[in-house]
Design a protein around this motif. Sequence first.
Motif, PDB file in Angstrom:
ATOM      1  N   VAL A  91       3.748  -6.923  19.459  1.00 22.50           N
ATOM      2  CA  VAL A  91       2.851  -7.412  19.457  1.00 22.50           C
ATOM      3  C   VAL A  91       3.881  -8.198  19.134  1.00 22.50           C
ATOM      4  O   VAL A  91       4.683  -9.141  19.386  1.00 22.50           O
ATOM      5  CB  VAL A  91       3.863  -7.144  18.007  1.00 22.50           C
ATOM      6  N   ASN A  92       2.256 -10.013  19.499  1.00 18.62           N
ATOM      7  CA  ASN A  92       3.251 -10.596  20.300  1.00 18.62           C
ATOM      8  C   ASN A  92       2.726 -12.109  19.603  1.00 18.62           C
ATOM      9  O   ASN A  92       1.661 -12.030  19.354  1.00 18.62           O
ATOM     10  CB  ASN A  92       2.597 -11.128  21.497  1.00 18.62           C
ATOM     11  N   ARG A  93       3.539 -13.317  19.079  1.00 23.81           N
ATOM     12  CA  ARG A  93       2.925 -13.978  18.110  1.00 23.81           C
ATOM     13  C   ARG A  93       2.498 -15.186  20.064  1.00 23.81           C
ATOM     14  O   ARG A  93       2.912 -15.522  20.439  1.00 23.81           O
ATOM     15  CB  ARG A  93       3.853 -14.719  17.377  1.00 23.81           C
ATOM     16  N   ALA A  94       1.471 -15.368  18.531  1.00 26.33           N
ATOM     17  CA  ALA A  94       1.045 -16.650  19.806  1.00 26.33           C
ATOM     18  C   ALA A  94       0.193 -18.066  18.833  1.00 26.33           C
ATOM     19  O   ALA A  94       0.044 -19.502  19.692  1.00 26.33           O
ATOM     20  CB  ALA A  94      -0.185 -16.644  20.561  1.00 26.33           C
ATOM     21  N   GLY A  95       0.262 -18.084  18.068  1.00 24.95           N
ATOM     22  CA  GLY A  95      -0.213 -19.651  17.180  1.00 24.95           C
ATOM     23  C   GLY A  95      -2.021 -19.488  17.170  1.00 24.95           C
ATOM     24  O   GLY A  95      -2.786 -19.345  17.382  1.00 24.95           O
ATOM     25  N   SER A  96      -2.635 -20.599  16.000  1.00 25.64           N
ATOM     26  CA  SER A  96      -3.731 -20.295  16.144  1.00 25.64           C
ATOM     27  C   SER A  96      -4.754 -21.053  16.959  1.00 25.64           C
ATOM     28  O   SER A  96      -5.354 -21.540  16.869  1.00 25.64           O
ATOM     29  CB  SER A  96      -4.026 -21.445  14.540  1.00 25.64           C
ATOM     30  N   GLU A  97      -3.494 -22.162  17.494  1.00 27.99           N
ATOM     31  CA  GLU A  97      -4.417 -22.893  18.989  1.00 27.99           C
ATOM     32  C   GLU A  97      -4.405 -21.816  19.988  1.00 27.99           C
ATOM     33  O   GLU A  97      -5.218 -22.383  21.157  1.00 27.99           O
ATOM     34  CB  GLU A  97      -3.189 -23.755  19.352  1.00 27.99           C
ATOM     35  N   TYR A  98      -4.170 -20.536  20.311  1.00 26.26           N
ATOM     36  CA  TYR A  98      -4.851 -19.704  21.361  1.00 26.26           C
ATOM     37  C   TYR A  98      -5.620 -18.339  20.680  1.00 26.26           C
ATOM     38  O   TYR A  98      -5.586 -17.681  20.113  1.00 26.26           O
ATOM     39  CB  TYR A  98      -3.713 -18.220  21.025  1.00 26.26           C
ATOM     40  N   THR A  99      -6.371 -18.751  21.459  1.00 26.46           N
ATOM     41  CA  THR A  99      -8.225 -18.507  21.544  1.00 26.46           C
ATOM     42  C   THR A  99      -8.236 -17.312  22.918  1.00 26.46           C
ATOM     43  O   THR A  99      -9.832 -16.862  22.679  1.00 26.46           O
ATOM     44  CB  THR A  99      -9.222 -20.357  21.352  1.00 26.46           C
ATOM     45  N   GLY A 100      -7.586 -17.118  23.555  1.00 23.32           N
ATOM     46  CA  GLY A 100      -7.176 -16.039  24.280  1.00 23.32           C
ATOM     47  C   GLY A 100      -8.421 -15.999  25.343  1.00 23.32           C
ATOM     48  O   GLY A 100      -8.900 -17.276  25.823  1.00 23.32           O
ATOM     49  N   ASN A 101      -9.295 -15.035  25.751  1.00 22.96           N
ATOM     50  CA  ASN A 101     -10.999 -14.714  26.070  1.00 22.96           C
ATOM     51  C   ASN A 101     -11.554 -14.545  25.302  1.00 22.96           C
ATOM     52  O   ASN A 101     -12.739 -14.055  25.394  1.00 22.96           O
ATOM     53  CB  ASN A 101     -10.849 -13.488  27.305  1.00 22.96           C
ATOM     54  N   SER A 102     -11.676 -15.542  23.836  1.00 24.62           N
ATOM     55  CA  SER A 102     -12.273 -15.094  22.628  1.00 24.62           C
ATOM     56  C   SER A 102     -14.061 -16.488  22.690  1.00 24.62           C
ATOM     57  O   SER A 102     -14.797 -16.913  22.206  1.00 24.62           O
ATOM     58  CB  SER A 102     -12.636 -15.239  21.630  1.00 24.62           C
ATOM     59  N   ASN A 103     -13.407 -17.485  24.000  1.00 23.24           N
ATOM     60  CA  ASN A 103     -14.400 -19.286  23.337  1.00 23.24           C
ATOM     61  C   ASN A 103     -14.299 -19.278  22.530  1.00 23.24           C
ATOM     62  O   ASN A 103     -15.687 -19.416  22.094  1.00 23.24           O
ATOM     63  CB  ASN A 103     -15.556 -18.492  24.409  1.00 23.24           C
ATOM     64  N   GLY A 104     -12.567 -19.590  21.650  1.00 23.24           N
ATOM     65  CA  GLY A 104     -12.650 -20.269  20.560  1.00 23.24           C
ATOM     66  C   GLY A 104     -13.445 -19.478  19.195  1.00 23.24           C
ATOM     67  O   GLY A 104     -13.575 -20.039  18.259  1.00 23.24           O
ATOM     68  N   GLU A 105     -13.995 -18.415  19.492  1.00 25.39           N
ATOM     69  CA  GLU A 105     -14.550 -17.707  17.969  1.00 25.39           C
ATOM     70  C   GLU A 105     -13.350 -16.314  18.180  1.00 25.39           C
ATOM     71  O   GLU A 105     -13.525 -16.287  16.489  1.00 25.39           O
ATOM     72  CB  GLU A 105     -15.586 -17.064  18.941  1.00 25.39           C
ATOM     73  N   ALA A 106     -12.685 -16.711  18.533  1.00 25.43           N
ATOM     74  CA  ALA A 106     -10.964 -16.009  17.557  1.00 25.43           C
ATOM     75  C   ALA A 106      -9.352 -16.888  18.883  1.00 25.43           C
ATOM     76  O   ALA A 106      -9.810 -17.635  19.033  1.00 25.43           O
ATOM     77  CB  ALA A 106     -10.679 -14.339  18.024  1.00 25.43           C
ATOM     78  N   SER A 107      -8.470 -16.651  16.918  1.00 21.78           N
ATOM     79  CA  SER A 107      -7.249 -17.367  17.737  1.00 21.78           C
ATOM     80  C   SER A 107      -6.718 -16.424  16.443  1.00 21.78           C
ATOM     81  O   SER A 107      -6.350 -15.713  16.071  1.00 21.78           O
ATOM     82  CB  SER A 107      -7.618 -18.528  17.327  1.00 21.78           C
ATOM     83  N   GLY A 108      -5.025 -16.581  17.456  1.00 20.97           N
ATOM     84  CA  GLY A 108      -3.937 -15.889  17.058  1.00 20.97           C
ATOM     85  C   GLY A 108      -3.142 -15.565  17.150  1.00 20.97           C
ATOM     86  O   GLY A 108      -2.998 -14.843  18.953  1.00 20.97           O
ATOM     87  N   ASP A 109      -2.897 -14.189  16.839  1.00 22.22           N
ATOM     88  CA  ASP A 109      -1.440 -12.889  17.253  1.00 22.22           C
ATOM     89  C   ASP A 109      -2.637 -12.168  17.861  1.00 22.22           C
ATOM     90  O   ASP A 109      -3.965 -11.487  17.843  1.00 22.22           O
ATOM     91  CB  ASP A 109      -0.642 -12.665  16.196  1.00 22.22           C
ATOM     92  N   PHE A 110      -1.580 -11.756  19.101  1.00 24.79           N
ATOM     93  CA  PHE A 110      -2.088 -10.538  20.057  1.00 24.79           C
ATOM     94  C   PHE A 110      -1.337  -8.969  19.499  1.00 24.79           C
ATOM     95  O   PHE A 110       0.093  -8.829  19.969  1.00 24.79           O
ATOM     96  CB  PHE A 110      -2.692 -10.501  20.844  1.00 24.79           C
TER      97      PHE A 110
END
Length: 204
Positions: free
Chosen positions: A90-109
């Motif tokens: 489990v990793n923390r990334a914060g609300s600014e991290y959107t991964g590969n969602s194109n801005g539709e999701a954010s946060g930890d993973f």
Amino acid sequence: MKALRPFVVCAALALPALANAQAAGDRPAETYEEIERGLYFSVLGGPLFIVNPPASSGPRPFSPGQMAEVEVGVDIGDRLSIGLFLRGAVNRAGSEYTGNSNGEASGDFSSLVPGAVAHVRLVSFPDAQEVPRTWIYVRGGAGYALFWPKALLPESDILVFAGPGVEYYTRLRHFSIGVEVTASFFVKSQSFGFALTPNLRYAF
């Protein structure tokens, strides 16, 4: 002679029993290996850090986390072990991290990685009884990484990792303890990470 006959009979009957007792006494005592090797089960856990988490756009912030792993394998001699593992993290990334969602999701993973691993023991240090209990080793492996939430990281990846460790085989024969530092790399996303993992191992 008639008076001695009972003693002769008793002696004849007792001799085989005495011989068997002597033979049993001459058997060597059962010995045990100081270090048990063979099939083993181990657990690992500790902090896991990803320097640049997978992302198609946006920031890729430094991501601290925690991981736990179980491993089952077999020793091949004193220096080589091979096995299979299952790792969860489990990793923390914060609300600014959107991964590969194109801005539709954010946060930890989180992630789940099954794979294969090998240990190569390089250098041993014997104790006062000349038993090689302490080893420096290298451990490496590869696995198939799955991520959650899928809205954030829908694609899987290939994880490869390697690093050095120190292992001590205790006087309980079946148990060893250790700690290792591993560097990791996610092939598709070009993400780098590292982990510090104490471990406990039991050999059957």
